[in-house]
Scaffold this motif. Structure first.
Motif, PDB file in Angstrom:
ATOM      1  N   ALA A  38       0.826  -1.211   0.000  1.00 26.85           N
ATOM      2  CA  ALA A  38       0.000   0.000   0.000  1.00 26.85           C
ATOM      3  C   ALA A  38       0.862   1.264   0.000  1.00 26.85           C
ATOM      4  O   ALA A  38       2.023   1.246   0.420  1.00 26.85           O
ATOM      5  CB  ALA A  38      -0.905  -0.006   1.228  1.00 26.85           C
ATOM      6  N   LEU A  39       0.262   2.346  -0.462  1.00 29.79           N
ATOM      7  CA  LEU A  39       0.944   3.648  -0.588  1.00 29.79           C
ATOM      8  C   LEU A  39       1.602   4.083   0.724  1.00 29.79           C
ATOM      9  O   LEU A  39       2.749   4.540   0.735  1.00 29.79           O
ATOM     10  CB  LEU A  39      -0.094   4.688  -1.038  1.00 29.79           C
ATOM     11  N   GLU A  40       0.876   3.900   1.830  1.00 28.36           N
ATOM     12  CA  GLU A  40       1.396   4.404   3.114  1.00 28.36           C
ATOM     13  C   GLU A  40       2.639   3.626   3.591  1.00 28.36           C
ATOM     14  O   GLU A  40       3.353   4.077   4.474  1.00 28.36           O
ATOM     15  CB  GLU A  40       0.303   4.372   4.197  1.00 28.36           C
ATOM     16  N   ASN A  41       2.890   2.458   2.984  1.00 23.07           N
ATOM     17  CA  ASN A  41       4.097   1.707   3.366  1.00 23.07           C
ATOM     18  C   ASN A  41       5.358   2.323   2.768  1.00 23.07           C
ATOM     19  O   ASN A  41       6.462   2.014   3.207  1.00 23.07           O
ATOM     20  CB  ASN A  41       4.007   0.258   2.890  1.00 23.07           C
ATOM     21  N   HIS A  42       5.208   3.119   1.734  1.00 23.92           N
ATOM     22  CA  HIS A  42       6.388   3.647   1.037  1.00 23.92           C
ATOM     23  C   HIS A  42       6.468   5.171   1.021  1.00 23.92           C
ATOM     24  O   HIS A  42       7.560   5.715   0.994  1.00 23.92           O
ATOM     25  CB  HIS A  42       6.416   3.143  -0.415  1.00 23.92           C
ATOM     26  N   ALA A  43       5.285   5.824   0.996  1.00 20.63           N
ATOM     27  CA  ALA A  43       5.285   7.286   0.792  1.00 20.63           C
ATOM     28  C   ALA A  43       6.165   8.046   1.799  1.00 20.63           C
ATOM     29  O   ALA A  43       6.925   8.933   1.394  1.00 20.63           O
ATOM     30  CB  ALA A  43       3.853   7.808   0.800  1.00 20.63           C
ATOM     31  N   PRO A  44       6.128   7.730   3.108  1.00 16.49           N
ATOM     32  CA  PRO A  44       6.951   8.522   4.044  1.00 16.49           C
ATOM     33  C   PRO A  44       8.436   8.463   3.711  1.00 16.49           C
ATOM     34  O   PRO A  44       9.131   9.481   3.765  1.00 16.49           O
ATOM     35  CB  PRO A  44       6.658   7.868   5.403  1.00 16.49           C
ATOM     36  N   TRP A  45       8.908   7.305   3.342  1.00 20.03           N
ATOM     37  CA  TRP A  45      10.329   7.177   3.001  1.00 20.03           C
ATOM     38  C   TRP A  45      10.625   7.930   1.693  1.00 20.03           C
ATOM     39  O   TRP A  45      11.589   8.680   1.594  1.00 20.03           O
ATOM     40  CB  TRP A  45      10.688   5.690   2.881  1.00 20.03           C
ATOM     41  N   GLN A  46       9.760   7.724   0.702  1.00 17.64           N
ATOM     42  CA  GLN A  46       9.999   8.341  -0.609  1.00 17.64           C
ATOM     43  C   GLN A  46       9.942   9.873  -0.523  1.00 17.64           C
ATOM     44  O   GLN A  46      10.632  10.564  -1.259  1.00 17.64           O
ATOM     45  CB  GLN A  46       8.940   7.874  -1.634  1.00 17.64           C
ATOM     46  N   LEU A  47       9.107  10.378   0.389  1.00 12.60           N
ATOM     47  CA  LEU A  47       8.924  11.831   0.449  1.00 12.60           C
ATOM     48  C   LEU A  47       9.855  12.508   1.446  1.00 12.60           C
ATOM     49  O   LEU A  47       9.787  13.717   1.649  1.00 12.60           O
ATOM     50  CB  LEU A  47       7.468  12.159   0.791  1.00 12.60           C
ATOM     51  N   LYS A  48      10.693  11.737   2.061  1.00 12.65           N
ATOM     52  CA  LYS A  48      11.591  12.291   3.082  1.00 12.65           C
ATOM     53  C   LYS A  48      12.388  13.503   2.572  1.00 12.65           C
ATOM     54  O   LYS A  48      12.464  14.529   3.263  1.00 12.65           O
ATOM     55  CB  LYS A  48      12.536  11.200   3.590  1.00 12.65           C
ATOM     56  N   PRO A  49      12.953  13.438   1.365  1.00 11.42           N
ATOM     57  CA  PRO A  49      13.721  14.613   0.915  1.00 11.42           C
ATOM     58  C   PRO A  49      12.866  15.866   0.766  1.00 11.42           C
ATOM     59  O   PRO A  49      13.406  16.974   0.703  1.00 11.42           O
ATOM     60  CB  PRO A  49      14.253  14.190  -0.459  1.00 11.42           C
ATOM     61  N   PHE A  50      11.565  15.723   0.688  1.00 10.72           N
ATOM     62  CA  PHE A  50      10.690  16.886   0.478  1.00 10.72           C
ATOM     63  C   PHE A  50       9.992  17.325   1.761  1.00 10.72           C
ATOM     64  O   PHE A  50       9.137  18.197   1.745  1.00 10.72           O
ATOM     65  CB  PHE A  50       9.628  16.569  -0.590  1.00 10.72           C
ATOM     66  N   THR A  51      10.335  16.652   2.851  1.00  9.85           N
ATOM     67  CA  THR A  51       9.641  16.932   4.102  1.00  9.85           C
ATOM     68  C   THR A  51      10.113  18.260   4.711  1.00  9.85           C
ATOM     69  O   THR A  51      11.311  18.495   4.834  1.00  9.85           O
ATOM     70  CB  THR A  51       9.856  15.768   5.095  1.00  9.85           C
ATOM     71  N   TYR A  52       9.146  19.054   5.093  1.00  9.65           N
ATOM     72  CA  TYR A  52       9.448  20.386   5.632  1.00  9.65           C
ATOM     73  C   TYR A  52      10.065  20.283   7.027  1.00  9.65           C
ATOM     74  O   TYR A  52       9.568  19.541   7.887  1.00  9.65           O
ATOM     75  CB  TYR A  52       8.150  21.212   5.694  1.00  9.65           C
ATOM     76  N   GLY A  53      11.134  21.020   7.231  1.00 11.05           N
ATOM     77  CA  GLY A  53      11.756  21.092   8.559  1.00 11.05           C
ATOM     78  C   GLY A  53      12.202  19.746   9.089  1.00 11.05           C
ATOM     79  O   GLY A  53      12.146  19.502  10.295  1.00 11.05           O
ATOM     80  N   LEU A  54      12.663  18.901   8.201  1.00  9.80           N
ATOM     81  CA  LEU A  54      12.997  17.530   8.602  1.00  9.80           C
ATOM     82  C   LEU A  54      14.047  17.484   9.712  1.00  9.80           C
ATOM     83  O   LEU A  54      13.985  16.655  10.603  1.00  9.80           O
ATOM     84  CB  LEU A  54      13.494  16.763   7.361  1.00  9.80           C
ATOM     85  N   TYR A  55      15.008  18.381   9.631  1.00  8.81           N
ATOM     86  CA  TYR A  55      16.107  18.332  10.590  1.00  8.81           C
ATOM     87  C   TYR A  55      16.014  19.437  11.647  1.00  8.81           C
ATOM     88  O   TYR A  55      16.997  19.794  12.279  1.00  8.81           O
ATOM     89  CB  TYR A  55      17.444  18.398   9.839  1.00  8.81           C
ATOM     90  N   HIS A  56      14.813  20.002  11.789  1.00  5.37           N
ATOM     91  CA  HIS A  56      14.658  21.050  12.800  1.00  5.37           C
ATOM     92  C   HIS A  56      13.655  20.597  13.857  1.00  5.37           C
ATOM     93  O   HIS A  56      12.591  20.107  13.517  1.00  5.37           O
ATOM     94  CB  HIS A  56      14.148  22.347  12.161  1.00  5.37           C
ATOM     95  N   GLY A  57      14.011  20.765  15.085  1.00  2.91           N
ATOM     96  CA  GLY A  57      13.075  20.480  16.163  1.00  2.91           C
ATOM     97  C   GLY A  57      12.974  19.005  16.509  1.00  2.91           C
ATOM     98  O   GLY A  57      12.202  18.611  17.349  1.00  2.91           O
ATOM     99  N   HIS A  58      13.759  18.157  15.830  1.00  2.98           N
ATOM    100  CA  HIS A  58      13.744  16.729  16.122  1.00  2.98           C
ATOM    101  C   HIS A  58      15.175  16.241  16.235  1.00  2.98           C
ATOM    102  O   HIS A  58      16.020  16.622  15.431  1.00  2.98           O
ATOM    103  CB  HIS A  58      13.082  15.941  14.983  1.00  2.98           C
ATOM    104  N   ALA A  59      15.406  15.384  17.199  1.00  6.62           N
ATOM    105  CA  ALA A  59      16.706  14.736  17.256  1.00  6.62           C
ATOM    106  C   ALA A  59      16.776  13.774  16.068  1.00  6.62           C
ATOM    107  O   ALA A  59      15.745  13.315  15.571  1.00  6.62           O
ATOM    108  CB  ALA A  59      16.834  13.959  18.560  1.00  6.62           C
TER     109      ALA A  59
END
Ligand SMILES: NC(=O)c1ccc[n+]([C@@H]2O[C@H](COP(=O)([O-])OP(=O)(O)OC[C@H]3O[C@@H](n4cnc5c(N)ncnc54)[C@H](OP(=O)(O)O)[C@@H]3O)[C@@H](O)[C@H]2O)c1
Length: 398
Positions: free
Chosen positions: A362-383
């Motif tokens: 299913a889409l939700e099994n892959h989309a988070p990984w595939q969209l990681k480079p486009f995720t907003y603020g990925l390296y801010h506010g999270h360890a």
């Protein structure tokens, strides 16, 4: 004494006991026909360094699906011939898809029969992944999807290729009604004509009809993640995406299905619909993707609105086509927009990937990984190792 005679190189070898003559035929690969059965040459345990019996010419290997298909072929120990156009350095990365010396490159032109024949002369499998989402000055849809595909199938038949795999598209049909344009998509029309042309030349061809395929460097998830597709943070969709049903499929499942088809002789002459396990409204998919990318914040202008109300977006598509017709920015062009709002139709009685033993994901099994480079603020506010909450999966309608 036994005389062992190699053709073209007689050798006399002394042995004690029995007298016999053995005739060992030495193949000269550059002149001999492929009269032998490659599958009988299978050896090894089935991994990368064994030989699967498959020598495959992959047309369109430089494309999105091509990379995955070559990797799968290489993983089971196949020899891969990569016909390329343009610069050989553009396809050099495929060298590592297979074992040392098992990935070979040859220059070709889709209109040049001699170069095509050279590319498939020693293969027992031909995979045609050549396709274009938009027309260029040199190649119209018909040249690529119909005439080109038929040429490949005809030559494959002539040189004795055993299996021909061809990629068409889901929804390809003569009876398709246009959704937003005055006439149906030229892509779909040429794809159905291409299927017919291929089957005429190579009746035992296996045809795949994929829905939108997603994965690394796709043209589905990335299409929506492009800023050019948005309008100041908001996203215009035809009837807010509530009139379009989509069933996207993961590229890894498609590539696995190609290998499964090659291993299954019963798949010859069959058509397979490559769709994911769930159907969604386009609205729900896009909303989910934006939530995954953390860009669904109304405070920053996020909204899904009806494209019909936005003449500026329509003008943008037209201008993109005018300014950059042979390489549309962000893949934004009218035929793509028409395809985007064509609902996926899965024909009853036509096999799907499940019939090849593939467990589609299913889409939700892959989309988070595939969209990681486009995720907003990925390296801010999270360890770095802190998981961030994922949105719930999009609501499936079937
Ligand atoms: N991706 C999808 O969502 C999707 C959905 C439905 C159907 N399909 C079909 O599935 C197949 C594979 O898709 P894909 O996403 O891998 O396509 P892709 O990324 O666009 O790759 C297309 C391939 O075709 C080659 N090609 C295009 N025009 C050519 C020409 N005139 N002469 C020689 N080669 C040409 C390209 O070579 P260059 O690199 O040299 O340009 C590239 O290797 C295509 O037939 C496509 O239409 C894909």
């Amino acid at each position: 004494m036994a005389a062992v005679i190699f053709n073209r190189a007689p050798i006399l070898k002394k042995q004690t006991g029995i007298i016999g003559i053995a005739f060992v035929r030495v193949h000269n690969y550059s002149t001999e026909d492929k009269a032998y059965n490659l599958s009988q040459l299978k050896r090894g345990t089935g991994g990368r360094s064994s030989f699967s019996g498959i020598v495959a010419t992959v047309f369109g290997a430089s494309g999105f699906v091509g990379r995955y298909v070559c990797n799968r072929l290489g993983k089971i120990g196949s020899q891969i011939i990569v016909p390329y156009r343009g610069d050989p350095f553009d396809v050099r990365y495929l060298k590592v898809a297979g074992d040392l010396g098992q990935v070979l490159f040859t220059h070709f032109n889709l209109k040049d029969e001699e170069s095509i024949e050279k590319a498939m002369k020693y293969s027992n499998v031909v995979i045609n992944l050549i396709g274009r989402d938009y027309e260029t000055k040199q190649y119209k849809f018909n040249d690529v999807h119909v005439a080109g595909a038929a040429r490949l199938a005809k030559i494959a038949k002539r040189v004795g290729v055993e299996r021909f795999i061809h990629f068409s598209a889901l929804n390809a049909s003569h009876d398709l009604k246009p959704v937003i344009l005055k006439k149906p998509s030229g892509f779909y029309r040429s794809k159905i004509e291409g299927e017919e042309a291929v089957l005429k030349e190579f009746p035992a061809a296996t045809i795949f009809r994929p829905a939108d395929i997603y994965g690394q460097e796709d043209r589905f998830l990335r299409y929506y993640s492009q800023s050019w597709r948005r309008q100041f943070g908001a996203i215009p969709l035809w009837k807010r995406g509530m009139a379009t049903i989509k069933q996207p499929v993961y590229v890894g499942d498609v590539a696995a299905a190609v290998i499964a088809a090659l291993k299954d002789p019963d798949s010859a002459g069959k058509i397979y619909q490559a769709v994911g396990p769930k159907k969604y409204y386009l609205h729900d998919i896009v909303d989910y993707l934006f939530k995954v990318m953390r860009k669904a914040d109304p405070k920053r202008g996020y909204a899904i609105y009806d494209m019909r109300l936005d003449p500026i977006f329509q003008l943008k598509v037209t201008l993109t086509n005018l300014v950059s017709p042979s390489f549309p920015i962000a893949n934004l062009h009218w035929d793509k927009v028409e395809i985007e709002y064509t609902s996926d139709y899965v024909e009853r009685g036509v096999p799907t990937l499940e019939d090849l033993g593939i467990k589609v994901s299913a889409l939700e099994n892959h989309a988070p990984w595939q969209l990681k480079p486009f995720t907003y603020g990925l390296y801010h506010g999270h360890a770095a190792d802190e998981p961030y909450p994922q949105p719930p999966p999009p609501k499936a309608i079937a």
